[in-house]
Design a protein around this motif. Structure first.
Motif, PDB file in Angstrom:
ATOM      1  N   GLY A   8       0.788  -1.227   0.000  1.00  0.00           N
ATOM      2  CA  GLY A   8       0.000   0.000   0.000  1.00  0.00           C
ATOM      3  C   GLY A   8       0.818   1.273   0.000  1.00  0.00           C
ATOM      4  O   GLY A   8       0.257   2.357  -0.096  1.00  0.00           O
ATOM      5  N   LYS A   9       2.137   1.164   0.081  1.00  0.00           N
ATOM      6  CA  LYS A   9       2.989   2.360   0.097  1.00  0.00           C
ATOM      7  C   LYS A   9       3.193   2.866  -1.337  1.00  0.00           C
ATOM      8  O   LYS A   9       3.513   2.103  -2.235  1.00  0.00           O
ATOM      9  N   LEU A  10       3.006   4.164  -1.522  1.00  0.00           N
ATOM     10  CA  LEU A  10       3.236   4.831  -2.798  1.00  0.00           C
ATOM     11  C   LEU A  10       4.397   5.801  -2.620  1.00  0.00           C
ATOM     12  O   LEU A  10       4.363   6.644  -1.719  1.00  0.00           O
ATOM     13  N   VAL A  11       5.399   5.680  -3.474  1.00  0.00           N
ATOM     14  CA  VAL A  11       6.564   6.565  -3.428  1.00  0.00           C
ATOM     15  C   VAL A  11       6.599   7.338  -4.737  1.00  0.00           C
ATOM     16  O   VAL A  11       6.636   6.739  -5.814  1.00  0.00           O
ATOM     17  N   ILE A  12       6.574   8.660  -4.655  1.00  0.00           N
ATOM     18  CA  ILE A  12       6.656   9.535  -5.826  1.00  0.00           C
ATOM     19  C   ILE A  12       7.921  10.363  -5.672  1.00  0.00           C
ATOM     20  O   ILE A  12       8.172  10.930  -4.607  1.00  0.00           O
ATOM     21  N   PHE A  13       8.714  10.435  -6.750  1.00  0.00           N
ATOM     22  CA  PHE A  13       9.985  11.144  -6.683  1.00  0.00           C
ATOM     23  C   PHE A  13      10.306  11.747  -8.045  1.00  0.00           C
ATOM     24  O   PHE A  13       9.742  11.321  -9.063  1.00  0.00           O
ATOM     25  N   PRO A  14      11.200  12.750  -8.093  1.00  0.00           N
ATOM     26  CA  PRO A  14      11.563  13.355  -9.373  1.00  0.00           C
ATOM     27  C   PRO A  14      12.117  12.302 -10.345  1.00  0.00           C
ATOM     28  O   PRO A  14      12.878  11.415  -9.947  1.00  0.00           O
ATOM     29  N   GLY A  15      11.721  12.410 -11.596  1.00  0.00           N
ATOM     30  CA  GLY A  15      12.112  11.422 -12.598  1.00  0.00           C
ATOM     31  C   GLY A  15      13.605  11.323 -12.855  1.00  0.00           C
ATOM     32  O   GLY A  15      14.089  10.301 -13.322  1.00  0.00           O
ATOM     33  N   ASN A  16      14.345  12.365 -12.520  1.00  0.00           N
ATOM     34  CA  ASN A  16      15.787  12.351 -12.788  1.00  0.00           C
ATOM     35  C   ASN A  16      16.606  11.795 -11.630  1.00  0.00           C
ATOM     36  O   ASN A  16      17.834  11.810 -11.672  1.00  0.00           O
ATOM     37  N   VAL A  17      15.959  11.276 -10.590  1.00  0.00           N
ATOM     38  CA  VAL A  17      16.675  10.715  -9.444  1.00  0.00           C
ATOM     39  C   VAL A  17      17.045   9.255  -9.736  1.00  0.00           C
ATOM     40  O   VAL A  17      16.173   8.425 -10.014  1.00  0.00           O
ATOM     41  N   GLU A  18      18.339   8.971  -9.660  1.00  0.00           N
ATOM     42  CA  GLU A  18      18.822   7.618  -9.933  1.00  0.00           C
ATOM     43  C   GLU A  18      18.417   6.686  -8.789  1.00  0.00           C
ATOM     44  O   GLU A  18      18.566   7.016  -7.616  1.00  0.00           O
ATOM     45  N   HIS A  19      17.911   5.498  -9.163  1.00  0.00           N
ATOM     46  CA  HIS A  19      17.443   4.542  -8.168  1.00  0.00           C
ATOM     47  C   HIS A  19      17.614   3.118  -8.687  1.00  0.00           C
ATOM     48  O   HIS A  19      17.885   2.906  -9.863  1.00  0.00           O
ATOM     49  N   HIS A  20      17.441   2.165  -7.778  1.00  0.00           N
ATOM     50  CA  HIS A  20      17.505   0.755  -8.162  1.00  0.00           C
ATOM     51  C   HIS A  20      16.829  -0.099  -7.098  1.00  0.00           C
ATOM     52  O   HIS A  20      16.492   0.383  -6.020  1.00  0.00           O
ATOM     53  N   VAL A  21      16.619  -1.350  -7.461  1.00  0.00           N
ATOM     54  CA  VAL A  21      16.065  -2.335  -6.529  1.00  0.00           C
ATOM     55  C   VAL A  21      16.995  -3.539  -6.567  1.00  0.00           C
ATOM     56  O   VAL A  21      17.250  -4.092  -7.634  1.00  0.00           O
ATOM     57  N   PRO A  22      17.522  -3.963  -5.409  1.00  0.00           N
ATOM     58  CA  PRO A  22      18.376  -5.147  -5.395  1.00  0.00           C
ATOM     59  C   PRO A  22      17.598  -6.382  -5.866  1.00  0.00           C
ATOM     60  O   PRO A  22      16.368  -6.404  -5.828  1.00  0.00           O
ATOM     61  N   LYS A  23      18.319  -7.410  -6.262  1.00  0.00           N
ATOM     62  CA  LYS A  23      17.682  -8.641  -6.694  1.00  0.00           C
ATOM     63  C   LYS A  23      16.716  -9.116  -5.608  1.00  0.00           C
ATOM     64  O   LYS A  23      17.071  -9.189  -4.439  1.00  0.00           O
ATOM     65  N   ASN A  24      15.488  -9.411  -6.026  1.00  0.00           N
ATOM     66  CA  ASN A  24      14.466  -9.852  -5.088  1.00  0.00           C
ATOM     67  C   ASN A  24      14.694 -11.317  -4.724  1.00  0.00           C
ATOM     68  O   ASN A  24      14.963 -12.141  -5.580  1.00  0.00           O
ATOM     69  N   ARG A  25      14.575 -11.637  -3.454  1.00  0.00           N
ATOM     70  CA  ARG A  25      14.843 -13.004  -2.986  1.00  0.00           C
ATOM     71  C   ARG A  25      13.621 -13.643  -2.331  1.00  0.00           C
ATOM     72  O   ARG A  25      13.752 -14.489  -1.468  1.00  0.00           O
ATOM     73  N   CYS A  26      12.429 -13.219  -2.760  1.00  0.00           N
ATOM     74  CA  CYS A  26      11.209 -13.840  -2.249  1.00  0.00           C
ATOM     75  C   CYS A  26      10.266 -14.102  -3.412  1.00  0.00           C
ATOM     76  O   CYS A  26      10.463 -13.592  -4.512  1.00  0.00           O
ATOM     77  N   ASP A  27       9.243 -14.874  -3.167  1.00  0.00           N
ATOM     78  CA  ASP A  27       8.245 -15.158  -4.197  1.00  0.00           C
ATOM     79  C   ASP A  27       7.001 -14.302  -3.972  1.00  0.00           C
ATOM     80  O   ASP A  27       6.592 -14.086  -2.831  1.00  0.00           O
ATOM     81  N   GLY A  28       6.437 -13.819  -5.044  1.00  0.00           N
ATOM     82  CA  GLY A  28       5.160 -13.134  -4.970  1.00  0.00           C
ATOM     83  C   GLY A  28       5.203 -11.629  -4.794  1.00  0.00           C
ATOM     84  O   GLY A  28       4.161 -11.003  -4.622  1.00  0.00           O
ATOM     85  N   ARG A  29       6.363 -11.019  -4.852  1.00  0.00           N
ATOM     86  CA  ARG A  29       6.448  -9.558  -4.717  1.00  0.00           C
ATOM     87  C   ARG A  29       5.836  -8.916  -5.954  1.00  0.00           C
ATOM     88  O   ARG A  29       6.158  -9.277  -7.085  1.00  0.00           O
ATOM     89  N   ILE A  30       4.938  -7.962  -5.738  1.00  0.00           N
ATOM     90  CA  ILE A  30       4.296  -7.268  -6.856  1.00  0.00           C
ATOM     91  C   ILE A  30       4.398  -5.768  -6.616  1.00  0.00           C
ATOM     92  O   ILE A  30       4.002  -5.271  -5.550  1.00  0.00           O
ATOM     93  N   THR A  31       4.934  -5.059  -7.590  1.00  0.00           N
ATOM     94  CA  THR A  31       4.978  -3.601  -7.536  1.00  0.00           C
ATOM     95  C   THR A  31       4.503  -3.044  -8.875  1.00  0.00           C
ATOM     96  O   THR A  31       4.519  -3.739  -9.890  1.00  0.00           O
TER      97      THR A  31
END
Length: 72
Positions: A39-62
């Protein structure tokens, strides 16, 4: 993979399903970690560099995308 959403005024990430072990959203320059919570929504400037580490669980949906406001 580190990236930004060039051309987008804003970008967003909405955490829909976050089983234990879900990877956080990380802003690459500052190192700030945003915990994956349903339920968390994160809004940020489009030019901000970001990443997500490799996911290590099943069923994560974003949902992620760009926001292009139109002002009339």
């Amino acid at each position: 993979m580190r990236h930004e959403h060039l051309g987008a005024t804003f970008a967003f990430n909405y955490f829909i399903k976050t089983p234990p072990g879900s990877s956080p959203l990380i802003f690459s320059t500052s190192g700030k970690k945003i915990k994956a919570e349903e339920g968390k929504l994160v809004i940020f400037p489009g030019n901000v560099e970001h990443h997500v580490p490799k996911n290590r669980c099943d069923g994560r949906i974003t949902m992620a995308g760009n926001i292009h406001p139109i002002f009339d």
